[in-house]
Design a protein around this motif. Structure first.
Motif, PDB file in Angstrom:
ATOM      1  N   GLU A  78       0.836  -1.210   0.000  1.00  0.00           N
ATOM      2  CA  GLU A  78       0.000   0.000   0.000  1.00  0.00           C
ATOM      3  C   GLU A  78       0.870   1.260   0.000  1.00  0.00           C
ATOM      4  N   LEU A  79       1.902   1.259   0.813  1.00  0.00           N
ATOM      5  CA  LEU A  79       2.800   2.420   0.867  1.00  0.00           C
ATOM      6  C   LEU A  79       3.540   2.596  -0.457  1.00  0.00           C
ATOM      7  N   LEU A  80       3.948   1.490  -1.065  1.00  0.00           N
ATOM      8  CA  LEU A  80       4.608   1.576  -2.361  1.00  0.00           C
ATOM      9  C   LEU A  80       3.664   2.201  -3.389  1.00  0.00           C
ATOM     10  N   GLN A  81       2.402   1.802  -3.352  1.00  0.00           N
ATOM     11  CA  GLN A  81       1.401   2.365  -4.260  1.00  0.00           C
ATOM     12  C   GLN A  81       1.269   3.871  -4.051  1.00  0.00           C
ATOM     13  N   LEU A  91       9.063  12.084  -3.749  1.00  0.00           N
ATOM     14  CA  LEU A  91       8.409  11.038  -2.953  1.00  0.00           C
ATOM     15  C   LEU A  91       8.294   9.710  -3.701  1.00  0.00           C
ATOM     16  N   ARG A  92       8.621   9.713  -4.965  1.00  0.00           N
ATOM     17  CA  ARG A  92       8.509   8.487  -5.759  1.00  0.00           C
ATOM     18  C   ARG A  92       9.500   7.439  -5.248  1.00  0.00           C
ATOM     19  N   PRO A  93       9.134   6.173  -5.362  1.00  0.00           N
ATOM     20  CA  PRO A  93      10.028   5.135  -4.845  1.00  0.00           C
ATOM     21  C   PRO A  93      11.331   5.033  -5.634  1.00  0.00           C
ATOM     22  N   ASP A  94      12.388   4.750  -4.909  1.00  0.00           N
ATOM     23  CA  ASP A  94      13.679   4.496  -5.523  1.00  0.00           C
ATOM     24  C   ASP A  94      13.947   2.986  -5.420  1.00  0.00           C
ATOM     25  N   VAL A  95      15.085   2.551  -5.920  1.00  0.00           N
ATOM     26  CA  VAL A  95      15.402   1.123  -5.904  1.00  0.00           C
ATOM     27  C   VAL A  95      15.370   0.553  -4.480  1.00  0.00           C
ATOM     28  N   PRO A  96      15.976   1.217  -3.483  1.00  0.00           N
ATOM     29  CA  PRO A  96      15.889   0.658  -2.124  1.00  0.00           C
ATOM     30  C   PRO A  96      14.454   0.493  -1.619  1.00  0.00           C
ATOM     31  N   LYS A 119       8.890  -6.294 -11.414  1.00  0.00           N
ATOM     32  CA  LYS A 119       8.315  -5.828 -12.687  1.00  0.00           C
ATOM     33  C   LYS A 119       7.834  -4.374 -12.556  1.00  0.00           C
ATOM     34  N   ARG A 120       7.199  -4.047 -11.424  1.00  0.00           N
ATOM     35  CA  ARG A 120       6.740  -2.668 -11.184  1.00  0.00           C
ATOM     36  C   ARG A 120       7.916  -1.702 -11.152  1.00  0.00           C
ATOM     37  N   MET A 121       9.019  -2.144 -10.542  1.00  0.00           N
ATOM     38  CA  MET A 121      10.197  -1.286 -10.457  1.00  0.00           C
ATOM     39  C   MET A 121      10.631  -0.860 -11.854  1.00  0.00           C
ATOM     40  N   ARG A 122      10.616  -1.790 -12.762  1.00  0.00           N
ATOM     41  CA  ARG A 122      11.038  -1.497 -14.134  1.00  0.00           C
ATOM     42  C   ARG A 122       9.985  -0.682 -14.881  1.00  0.00           C
ATOM     43  N   GLU A 123       8.731  -1.137 -14.814  1.00  0.00           N
ATOM     44  CA  GLU A 123       7.675  -0.537 -15.632  1.00  0.00           C
ATOM     45  C   GLU A 123       7.163   0.787 -15.085  1.00  0.00           C
ATOM     46  N   ARG A 124       6.792   0.829 -13.814  1.00  0.00           N
ATOM     47  CA  ARG A 124       6.229   2.050 -13.235  1.00  0.00           C
ATOM     48  C   ARG A 124       7.321   3.024 -12.801  1.00  0.00           C
TER      49      ARG A 124
END
Length: 159
Positions: A78-81, A91-96, A119-124
């Motif tokens: 949920e937090l990642l979303q 605020l966007r997620p980074d690799v860590p 997959k989300r890491m790559r696509e989104r």
């Protein structure tokens, strides 16, 4: 517990601006997560919101780590979303952050979700996985293989 006491001490000695410091709260959140003080983490989040303390990427990471340690991958997802949907690029997620969610999924026993996060890491996120991402993904593949029908899910989740 000691970290929370120090937060109170900083507030009384340094005055209200110290209390409103995102960085100060983040340090306490990390300490509480590592100490498995889940209720205290939730109380601090409420306190931050009540006092108008803004979140940054480190706040999200501390909370994701807390949920991962509590084996609540659903909350980490949920937090990642929320991070992915943030208008503020900072605020966007980074690799860590993605890696921490992958670890949360592994701890929960969700290998397919782990691969979906890759997959989300790559696509989104448009990000390149690092070695920790691949270790988590490879571990998930092993877990998928050990489950009945896992190899199908593994292939579809990553590609």
């Amino acid at each position: 517990e000691r970290a929370v006491q120090l937060l109170g001490q900083a507030s009384s000695e340094l005055g209200p601006p110290a209390l409103l410091s995102t960085r100060l709260y983040n340090a306490v959140l990390w300490a509480c997560a590592r100490g498995e003080a889940w209720e205290e983490v939730q109380r601090l989040v409420g306190e931050m919101e009540a006092r108008g303390v803004s979140w940054d990427r480190h706040t999200y990471r501390a909370l994701i780590d807390s949920w991962a340690r509590a084996k609540r991958a659903d909350k980490a997802l949920e937090l990642l979303q929320q991070m992915e949907e943030a208008e503020d690029e900072a605020l966007r997620p980074d690799v860590p952050a993605y890696n921490m969610v992958m670890a949360a999924c592994l701890k929960r026993g969700w290998p397919v979700e782990t691969l979906k996060v890759l997959k989300r890491m790559r696509e989104r996120g448009g990000l390149t996985p690092d070695r920790y991402s691949y270790v988590a993904a490879i571990t998930a593949c092993g877990a998928c293989r050990s489950k009945k029908g896992g190899s199908k899910a593994k292939k579809g989740a990553v590609l």
